[in-house]
Design an enzyme around this catalytic site. Structure first.
Site, PDB file in Angstrom:
ATOM      1  N   LYS A  95     -10.358   0.243  -7.869  1.00 52.59           N
ATOM      2  CA  LYS A  95      -9.245  -0.695  -7.965  1.00 52.59           C
ATOM      3  C   LYS A  95      -9.256  -1.499  -6.678  1.00 52.59           C
ATOM      4  O   LYS A  95      -9.031  -0.972  -5.581  1.00 52.59           O
ATOM      5  CB  LYS A  95      -7.914   0.058  -8.112  1.00 52.59           C
ATOM      6  CG  LYS A  95      -6.756  -0.907  -8.303  1.00 52.59           C
ATOM      7  CD  LYS A  95      -5.417  -0.224  -8.208  1.00 52.59           C
ATOM      8  CE  LYS A  95      -4.395  -1.220  -7.695  1.00 52.59           C
ATOM      9  NZ  LYS A  95      -3.124  -0.591  -7.330  1.00 52.59           N
ATOM     10  N   GLY A 156       6.010  -2.095  -4.800  1.00 51.34           N
ATOM     11  CA  GLY A 156       7.154  -1.326  -4.318  1.00 51.34           C
ATOM     12  C   GLY A 156       8.492  -2.043  -4.407  1.00 51.34           C
ATOM     13  O   GLY A 156       9.514  -1.521  -3.988  1.00 51.34           O
ATOM     14  N   ALA A 183       1.987  -2.846 -10.330  1.00 50.65           N
ATOM     15  CA  ALA A 183       2.888  -3.082  -9.196  1.00 50.65           C
ATOM     16  C   ALA A 183       4.167  -3.822  -9.573  1.00 50.65           C
ATOM     17  O   ALA A 183       4.187  -4.674 -10.450  1.00 50.65           O
ATOM     18  CB  ALA A 183       2.200  -3.879  -8.086  1.00 50.65           C
ATOM     19  N   GLY A 184       5.227  -3.422  -8.908  1.00 53.46           N
ATOM     20  CA  GLY A 184       6.511  -4.113  -9.016  1.00 53.46           C
ATOM     21  C   GLY A 184       7.457  -3.530 -10.043  1.00 53.46           C
ATOM     22  O   GLY A 184       8.600  -3.960 -10.138  1.00 53.46           O
ATOM     23  N   ASN A 205       3.540   3.418  -9.128  1.00 51.86           N
ATOM     24  CA  ASN A 205       3.526   4.512  -8.158  1.00 51.86           C
ATOM     25  C   ASN A 205       4.916   4.765  -7.600  1.00 51.86           C
ATOM     26  O   ASN A 205       5.567   5.751  -7.923  1.00 51.86           O
ATOM     27  CB  ASN A 205       2.534   4.166  -7.028  1.00 51.86           C
ATOM     28  CG  ASN A 205       2.338   5.309  -6.036  1.00 51.86           C
ATOM     29  OD1 ASN A 205       3.059   6.299  -6.037  1.00 51.86           O
ATOM     30  ND2 ASN A 205       1.359   5.180  -5.179  1.00 51.86           N
ATOM     31  N   THR A 206       5.410   3.805  -6.797  1.00 53.20           N
ATOM     32  CA  THR A 206       6.660   4.020  -6.072  1.00 53.20           C
ATOM     33  C   THR A 206       7.829   4.372  -6.993  1.00 53.20           C
ATOM     34  O   THR A 206       8.654   5.220  -6.651  1.00 53.20           O
ATOM     35  CB  THR A 206       7.008   2.765  -5.253  1.00 53.20           C
ATOM     36  OG1 THR A 206       5.819   2.282  -4.638  1.00 53.20           O
ATOM     37  CG2 THR A 206       8.012   3.081  -4.172  1.00 53.20           C
TER      38      THR A 206
END
Lengths: 257, 345
Positions: A95, A156, A183-184, A205-206
């Site tokens: 990635k 994040g 993401a986001g 993830n976050t």
């Protein structure tokens, strides 16, 4: 769904950073049903096999590892990290992140295209973390990428899909390239929304790692991802301006008076 | 035989604690308090050398930790504030502060949602608590019940307590008497070696941390301040005499080398964001070490081949060592056959 010829059932990919502990991470991955997890080979982890304990732990979880180049700010750094990842994890998958701006972690799309080309020519199977920009996506495909990972919002930020129009047109322009919103995403409804647009998968993830209960949040995202995908396949109705009654009104029996 | 000599023969230690870090010293203190004859064995030549607790922040901040870690850390850590007050007079009980730059205000709200025992305070109240931070942060969190200490002085304090009780700390050796246990009278070994014990504890890993110490007389703080940031949450602990400890990175890596430039920049940025006066501070020390951690990042007691291991304090050495030491002492009081193989937090 398949990435570079690898068939996968789960459309949810999880990152492995920022969990309260490896033990919580393991339970969250199980609860999410994810078959692919990303692992950061941050340069700060040091050279050689200094991060081996954590990496071995990840490899022991029985999921496919998608190493990433998070934290790389230049083409050279990203390419070096990718090589390190291939050696450590014995996988051609990478990635690719080339960060252009430290505060928003916005991709440096120029460096990204260049690094993607170098890595693809070297036999890597590149998953580029990019914006929803159509022309950049085109260049990435040209460079040899067979999967695209546009952002929903900055990493994040938990803002969801910032540019739904952009993501929709990307989907329309690349009907045959697996697209992953990366993401986001902050809450499961963001994941469902991405899947309803026809995206092949979501990566986050976050949102899970920093939830009060990461394991339960992982399960929630799994449900939402599946729901969004089912909704997309079921061909949702189009929004319209006027109400459409679900039962006929004309000829309705007049009751009372 | 003169009486004196006879006494020295009789007073052989029954328990040998390996490792003179915060875990080992706390265990020795708890064991000796119960009248157990104990000795401490340390491979390094002097106190603190080779102990990762030497690099610790020394915050006794269970409620701040609660925001980002397992609930057990807070639960087991709360009593340790009293423990340290009893065992180390230098323990400072003035609470702690959590601040965030204006653009990261959401992180402060989030932090508050995940813990308890704090007050939201405005800029004026912040100025009352820390005059040098007056006007710098519009809203912040004050945890009045938390405490902090200087880890190096605290370790020396425990060592002095042990010396006063006649507990020897033997430096420069790894011989815990295991080879000749029958001969020395050592009946039990408590292994508090931290990461060095991974030769016996396969699931122990190292988590790299980097810190720095700076000196400035241009501002003073009375209590630790945490600075929230989406990627690099850091803290600054006043050590007195113009010294401030800035810590700490947390990296899943076991590399033993000095602080990286990237981490140093992050640490320095945190201090500079808290107050520009740190820009003129003198860098006194840059240090890095590896925290011993089990997969759940919680400490554990474990019996392996007749040795009792007390390990895995991770980033909570000073916060959880008193609990760990209490568990060690309690487990040695129970009969061997009653002992569970492992005791978790």
């Amino acid at each position: 769904m398949s990435f570079y010829g690898i068939d996968l059932k789960s459309r949810l990919l999880l990152g492995t950073a920022r969990y309260p502990s490896p033990a919580v991470l393991e339970r969250a991955i199980k609860a999410s049903g994810a078959e692919v997890v990303t692992v950061s080979l941050r340069r700060e982890s040091g050279t050689g096999r200094a991060g081996q304990s954590f990496w071995s732990f990840i490899q022991g979880l029985g999921v496919r590892v998608l190493p990433n180049t998070a934290g790389c700010h230049s083409v050279k750094e990203a390419v070096t990290t990718a090589h390190m990842a291939r050696e450590l994890f014995d996988t051609p998958w990478i990635k690719l992140e080339v960060i252009g701006e430290a505060d928003t972690l916005q991709p440096d799309v120029f460096g990204l295209v260049e690094a993607a080309r170098i890595l693809a020519e070297d036999g890597f199977e590149v998953f580029p973390y990019t914006t929803e920009d159509l022309v950049v996506a085109d260049r990435l495909v040209e460079a040899g990428c067979k999967v695209l990972m546009p952002w929903g919002a900055p990493i994040g930020s938990a803002r969801g899909l910032n540019n739904v129009y952009g993501l929709r047109s990307l989907r329309a322009h690349f009907p045959d390239v697996p697209l992953v919103v990366d993401a986001g995403l902050g809450v499961p409804s963001h994941a469902a929304a991405a899947m309803e647009l026809g995206y092949d998968a979501v990566l986050l993830n976050t949102a899970v790692a920093e939830a009060g209960d990461p394991v339960e949040m992982a399960r929630a995202f799994a449900l939402a991802t599946e729901a969004g995908r089912a909704a997309y396949l079921a061909r949702p109705m189009e929004p319209r301006d006027m109400a459409v009654p679900s039962t006929p009104v004309i000829g309705k029996a007049a009751l009372g008076d | 035989m003169p009486a004196k000599e006879r006494e020295s023969v009789v007073k052989r230690p029954a328990i040998s604690v390996i490792g003179a870090g915060v875990a080992g010293l706390s265990c020795a203190v708890e064991l000796s308090a119960r009248g157990v004859a104990v000795e401490v064995v340390e491979r390094a030549a002097a106190l603190g050398e080779g102990a990762c607790s030497w690099m610790a922040g020394g915050m006794l901040a269970p409620w701040c930790e609660r925001a980002t870690t397992d609930e057990a850390v807070a639960r087991l850590g709360v009593p340790s504030i009293d423990w340290w007050r009893r065992h180390f007079p230098g323990t400072v009980c003035k609470g702690s502060l959590v601040v965030a730059p204006a653009r990261d205000a959401a992180d402060l709200t989030r932090f508050a949602q995940r813990t308890e025992r704090f007050d939201w305070i405005d800029g004026d109240r912040l100025g009352d608590l820390e005059p040098d931070l007056a006007g710098r942060f519009r809203r912040s969190l004050f945890f009045p019940d938390e405490a902090h200490l200087d880890p190096r002085k605290a370790l020396a304090g425990l060592a002095a307590t042990l010396a006063a009780r006649g507990v020897p700390i033997r430096f420069g050796t790894t011989d815990a008497g295991t080879a000749s246990r029958a001969g020395t009278g050592v009946s039990m070994v408590v292994d508090c070696r931290g990461l060095a014990a991974r030769d016996r504890l396969a699931d122990l890993r190292g988590v790299r941390g980097e810190m720095m110490v700076v000196r400035t007389r241009e501002l003073s703080l009375s209590r630790p301040v945490r600075l929230l940031h989406p990627r690099i949450p850091l803290y600054i602990v006043p050590r007195g005499e113009g010294l401030f400890m800035i810590g700490a990175t947390m990296i899943e890596s076991e590399e033993r080398r000095g602080v990286s430039l990237r981490s140093a920049v992050d640490l320095m940025n945190a201090a500079y964001t808290l107050h520009p006066a740190f820009g003129e501070a003198e860098i006194v020390e840059l240090g890095a070490d590896l925290r011993p951690a089990f997969p759940d990042n919680l400490p554990q007691l474990r019996h392996v081949d007749g040795v009792l291991h007390a390990n895995g304090l991770f980033r909570h050495g000073f916060l959880l060592a008193p609990w760990l030491a209490g568990e060690v002492a309690a487990s040695l009081e129970t009969k061997d056959e009653d002992l569970p193989e492992r005791r978790r937090a």
